[in-house]
Design a protein around this motif. Structure first.
Motif, PDB file in Angstrom:
ATOM      1  N   ASN C  38      -0.088  15.989 -12.592  1.00 33.45           N
ATOM      2  CA  ASN C  38       0.931  15.267 -13.356  1.00 33.45           C
ATOM      3  C   ASN C  38       1.383  16.083 -14.555  1.00 33.45           C
ATOM      4  N   LYS C  42       7.100  19.730 -12.039  1.00 33.03           N
ATOM      5  CA  LYS C  42       7.728  19.737 -10.714  1.00 33.03           C
ATOM      6  C   LYS C  42       9.081  19.019 -10.730  1.00 33.03           C
ATOM      7  N   THR C  43       9.094  17.839 -11.293  1.00 35.74           N
ATOM      8  CA  THR C  43      10.356  17.089 -11.331  1.00 35.74           C
ATOM      9  C   THR C  43      11.389  17.815 -12.187  1.00 35.74           C
ATOM     10  N   THR C  44      10.921  18.371 -13.290  1.00 30.71           N
ATOM     11  CA  THR C  44      11.830  19.132 -14.142  1.00 30.71           C
ATOM     12  C   THR C  44      12.440  20.301 -13.369  1.00 30.71           C
ATOM     13  N   GLN C  85      12.191  10.712  -7.715  1.00 29.66           N
ATOM     14  CA  GLN C  85      10.820  10.209  -7.783  1.00 29.66           C
ATOM     15  C   GLN C  85      10.810   8.717  -8.131  1.00 29.66           C
TER      16      GLN C  85
END
Ligand SMILES: Nc1ncnc2c1ncn2[C@@H]1O[C@H](COP(=O)(O)OP(=O)(O)OP(=O)(O)O)[C@@H](O)[C@H]1O
Ligand SMILES: [Mg+2]
Lengths: 285, 323, 252
Positions: C38, C42-44, C85
């Motif tokens: 977490n 990754k999302t960034t 997500q």
């Protein structure tokens, strides 16, 4: 030169009133992201309550003491009975609800006192002028500057040095966090809302001898408060102070240069600030 | 085509009913003009999700431009209205493009600031606008085609003209709201982030919505000046923006017929109440609050509720109409 | 020939670097997974690739075109689509309408058609919408309002939205997050099947799935690439075990 200085002082006086008017708006915004379109109405009702007290008792000081308390109570009553139910709604519905409240207050005032404005005379002890060398200045205006400065200091002290102020500041940084700490954020907000109304009412009291009381001063004041808050930065105490002074001085100085353009300028300034620097001078990133 | 076939009779019926039922022609005229204005607001709020306090800009602009072009350029009333519409579209594009650069409360405040700017500009340019006194003696220059003259010199003729405008504008807007553009606007309103990620240039959709809204509002503003023979400064006031907004919301946004109901309500109830109670706006404030809390779809959703109830009760083939 | 490469991609939020010097290389028709604890970024990274966020520095090549400066709307018309997500749908519209809006997003002009009825544009998208409906198993629920779907179904539609755009590269950000165990195989099968036609870049916390279906895995930690390799290499990598697999269980 003398005229300029005179206008500058007038601007300061106007500015501190604008500060009192706006500080509640900016802090309630900081706390709950809540925009109160009825805020200007508190200012207006403040002026009318002053009118009533002064015409009944002839005592301005009594009005200065009582009227803000009346407006603070009114604000809390409105918050508890209507406004608080809109917190769960989208921004635009909050705006509409408070717009409805503002409309009702304005019409109520017209129902009671008629559409024509009322004059309020300054207390006799503050009638006349003061002289400093060659320079003369109305006593009442000087009093407004001094008194509002005092109130500004009190508000600042309250925000910086008291536990309540610390909570408000923390809450406007991060409301959720404060909520997690076990503080009832909606109650904190209610109180802040009431105090903000009280200060706006106080601004109305101080303004009454300068410009009288009329039913449409609320709308005008709301516009001014928005300008101040936008220029200073939403949620910022310092922003409301600096913004208030900037707008007050700008309006006052402009009014001797290009009277018709004074209001035009301040709204143009507001639009320019939103577009170029949306957080204002002191707003948080 | 079926869309027009369906709605045209309804709109004509509304225009006829207003003429026949309402106590005076001038009241009916006002209802139709403000229905168009409320529709302009409803396009922004109901479809694009934009709460704007800027509608008075386009309303006042339309009134001034339609009047001034007739007075100074000597054009006929129809050309005057078209120039007003073009001006409305242009200014709306500008105001829209600037205002949507910010979101949420900042957007709202920008539209508010622009209305105030427009007000003070109109006030300052008193040589053109008449300032506080308003622009007096607005003519209705007749149209002259090959020696064939069309004049709107009686209140009946003027009503007929307003009614035709009303039907055409509503049909146009119904078409637009049923187009892919209308649907895309709804998507953007529901989830702007996703729409952007899917490839939509959200900005330009909003600007286009502003253009439609601004042009019909300016056209109606022009008609209103012709109707009164007068273009008051109060057209550009913030209060006017508020009233337009309230009209649209009480009627119900997101459905074109909501605009008719909103206008009907404000104009007719306002007319009736103000005769014996001047401060009826007090009631309006209360109704606005109640609408937000209890009937966010506005009067139109209430009306549909009644329709549905009746059609269920009597089991008749449903007379359902959709927006 | 890579379909997507990044060169020293970096994204800072103020002082904080969420993604630092990431060099990514995605081969066509493969399933490339990005994993990491977490907050690894990754999302960034996805936000930067799809243009939702502006990158601070670095370059992105997609299909041999430099796209780092393009807005998100341009990138989707070049053939890049994503799922989020956190589910992000048009909740008041039906499943079909959601997919139609998605399918039309790649055309820069159709959404502006304000004079022809939406029925005519709907025809244009029929094939893409049917493909998405079929692939995600929504054929029988096409007229359901998205807001009325169960959570798992909404996650599926989230993927469907990206598919309806018929992209060359699809970026899926934890498609299984919050899904019941029973639904997970549906997603993993779907993702595996996709690589027949297109390229998949997948963020996923479920290690079982990732090791089973990926062709290549990039492990991120604290905004940087820790290791890259095939599932087997990753499974046996000591650093990965320490940073990610070992110790506490990872679950989002
Ligand atoms: N808008 C933002 N502003 C500031 N910091 C952010 C922002 N978005 C993300 N971050 C921070 O960047 C870091 C990376 O976040 P990111 O969402 O990319 O992680 P992730 O790998 O997707 O994590 P997860 O597995 O939980 O989804 C986190 O520390 C997060 O707090
Ligand atoms: Mg993530």
């Amino acid at each position: 030169m003398e005229l300029f200085f005179f206008q500058l002082l007038n601007g300061l006086g106007l500015g501190v009133i604008y500060f009192l008017l706006s500080v509640g708006l900016t802090i309630t915004f900081g706390l709950l992201n809540f925009v109160n379109f009825a805020h200007g109405a508190f200012y207006m009702v403040g002026a009318y309550v002053t009118f009533v007290i002064v015409s009944l008792t002839g005592n301005f000081w009594l009005a200065l003491l009582i009227a803000p308390l009346v407006i603070g109570t009114l604000a809390i009553a409105l918050e508890q009975s209507v406004v608080k139910f809109s917190y769960v709604l989208e921004h635009k519905y909050q705006i509409l609800v408070t717009l409805g409240v503002a409309l009702m207050l304005q019409e109520l005032v017209i129902m009671i006192w008629g559409p024509i404005g009322k004059n309020v005379s300054p207390p006799s002890s503050l009638a006349g002028i003061i002289e400093i060398g060659d320079f003369i200045y109305p006593k009442y205006r000087a009093f407004v500057i001094a008194f509002s400065a005092l109130i500004a200091i009190v508000v600042w002290w309250g925000l910086e040095k008291t536990k309540f102020g610390a909570l408000v500041r923390a809450g406007s940084e991060n409301a959720q966090m404060v909520g997690l700490l076990g503080v009832n954020i909606t109650r904190l907000f209610s109180i802040t809302f009431g105090l903000g109304g009280l200060l706006a009412g106080l601004a109305g009291v101080l303004a009454a001898p300068l410009r009288g009381a009329d039913p449409f001063m609320g709308v005008e004041a709301l516009g001014i408060a928005f300008i101040v808050v936008v220029i200073g930065g939403m949620g910022s105490f310092l922003g409301a102070l600096v913004g208030g002074l900037v707008v007050g001085v700008m309006q006052s100085v402009m009014s001797s240069v290009w009277p018709e353009g004074a209001s035009l300028m301040v709204y143009a300034a507001m639009a320019a600030v939103i577009l170029s620097r949306p957080r204002g001078l002191f707003g948080r990133a | 085509m079926s869309l027009e076939l369906k709605h045209c009779p309804i709109l004509i019926a509304i225009a006829l009913a207003a003429f026949l039922v309402l106590p005076s022609i001038s009241l009916a005229t006002e209802v139709l003009i403000f229905a168009i204005i409320a529709l302009g607001c409803s396009i922004l709020l109901g479809y694009a999700g934009l709460l704007s306090f800027g509608q008075a800009i386009f309303f006042g602009l339309g009134a001034y431009v339609a009047s001034l072009s007739q007075i100074h350029l000597g054009v006929n009333f129809l050309v005057g209205l078209l120039i007003a519409t073009a001006a409305g579209a242009t200014v709306a594009a500008l105001v829209g493009a600037l205002a949507i650069r910010r979101q949420g409360i900042y957007f709202v405040m920008l539209t508010l600031a622009f209305t105030q700017l427009a007000f003070f500009v109109s006030y300052t340019l008193d040589e053109w606008t008449g300032g506080d006194n308003g622009l007096l003696d607005v003519p209705r220059n007749s149209v002259d085609i090959f020696g064939f003259e069309i004049a709107i010199d009686s209140s009946e003729k003027f009503y007929a003209f307003v009614a035709i405008s009303f039907v055409l504008i509503f049909l146009g807007m119904i078409r637009i709201t049923h187009s892919q553009f209308g649907r895309t606007l709804l998507a953007i309103k529901q989830n702007e982030e996703r729409a952007t990620a899917l490839g939509y240039s959200v900005k330009w959709y909003k600007v286009l919505a502003f253009i439609f809204s601004g042009s019909i509002t300016a056209y109606a503003g022009g008609m209103y000046a012709l109707f009164l023979n007068f273009a008051p400064l109060s057209n550009v006031e913030l209060i006017m923006s508020e009233h337009i907004l309230i009209m649209a919301i009480i009627g119900g946004t997101g459905n074109v017929y909501g605009a008719v109901l909103g206008s009907l309500f404000l104009v007719v109830v306002g007319d009736m109440l103000s005769a014996f109670w001047e401060r009826w706006l007090f009631l309006l404030g209360g109704i606005l609050i109640l609408t937000v809390f209890y009937m966010r779809g506005g009067l139109i959703s209430g009306l549909y509720g009644v329709f549905e109830f009746l059609s269920q009760k009597f089991g008749s083939a449903s007379t359902q109409k959709e927006s | 020939m890579s379909i997507l490469t990044t060169n020293r991609l970096t994204k800072s939020y103020g002082e904080f670097k969420a993604v630092t010097d990431v060099n990514l290389d995605v081969q066509p028709n493969t399933l490339h997974a990005v994993i990491g604890p977490n907050g690894a970024g990754k999302t960034t990274l996805f936000h930067c690739l799809t243009g939702v966020q502006r990158l601070t520095s670095g370059r992105i090549l997609f299909d041999n075109k430099e796209i780092s400066k393009l807005g998100p709307e341009k990138r989707s018309s070049l053939g890049m689509s994503r799922s989020f997500q956190v589910t992000s749908l048009f909740l008041e519209m039906t499943v079909r309408e959601n997919l139609q809006i998605a399918a039309l997003g790649v055309s820069s002009i159709d959404g502006f058609r304000f004079w022809s009825s939406s029925a005519s544009t709907v025809k244009k998208t029929a094939a893409a919408v049917d493909y998405a409906l079929e692939t995600t198993g929504f054929e029988n629920r096409a007229e359901t309002i998205a807001g009325d779907l169960s959570h798992g179904q909404q996650r599926m539609l989230e993927v469907g939205m990206a598919l309806a755009q018929q992209p060359k590269l699809i970026l899926l950000d934890e498609p299984t997050s919050g899904m019941g165990v029973d639904d997970i195989p549906m997603i993993s099968d779907l993702v595996r099947r996709l690589t027949k036609d297109i390229t998949v870049l997948l963020i996923e916390h479920n290690m079982g799935i990732v090791l089973e279906i990926s062709d290549k895995i990039t492990v991120m930690q604290l905004g940087q690439i820790l290791v890259e390799g095939t599932p087997n290499q990753i499974k046996n990598d000591q650093r990965v075990r320490e940073a990610y697999l070992g110790g506490e269980t990872e679950d989002a």
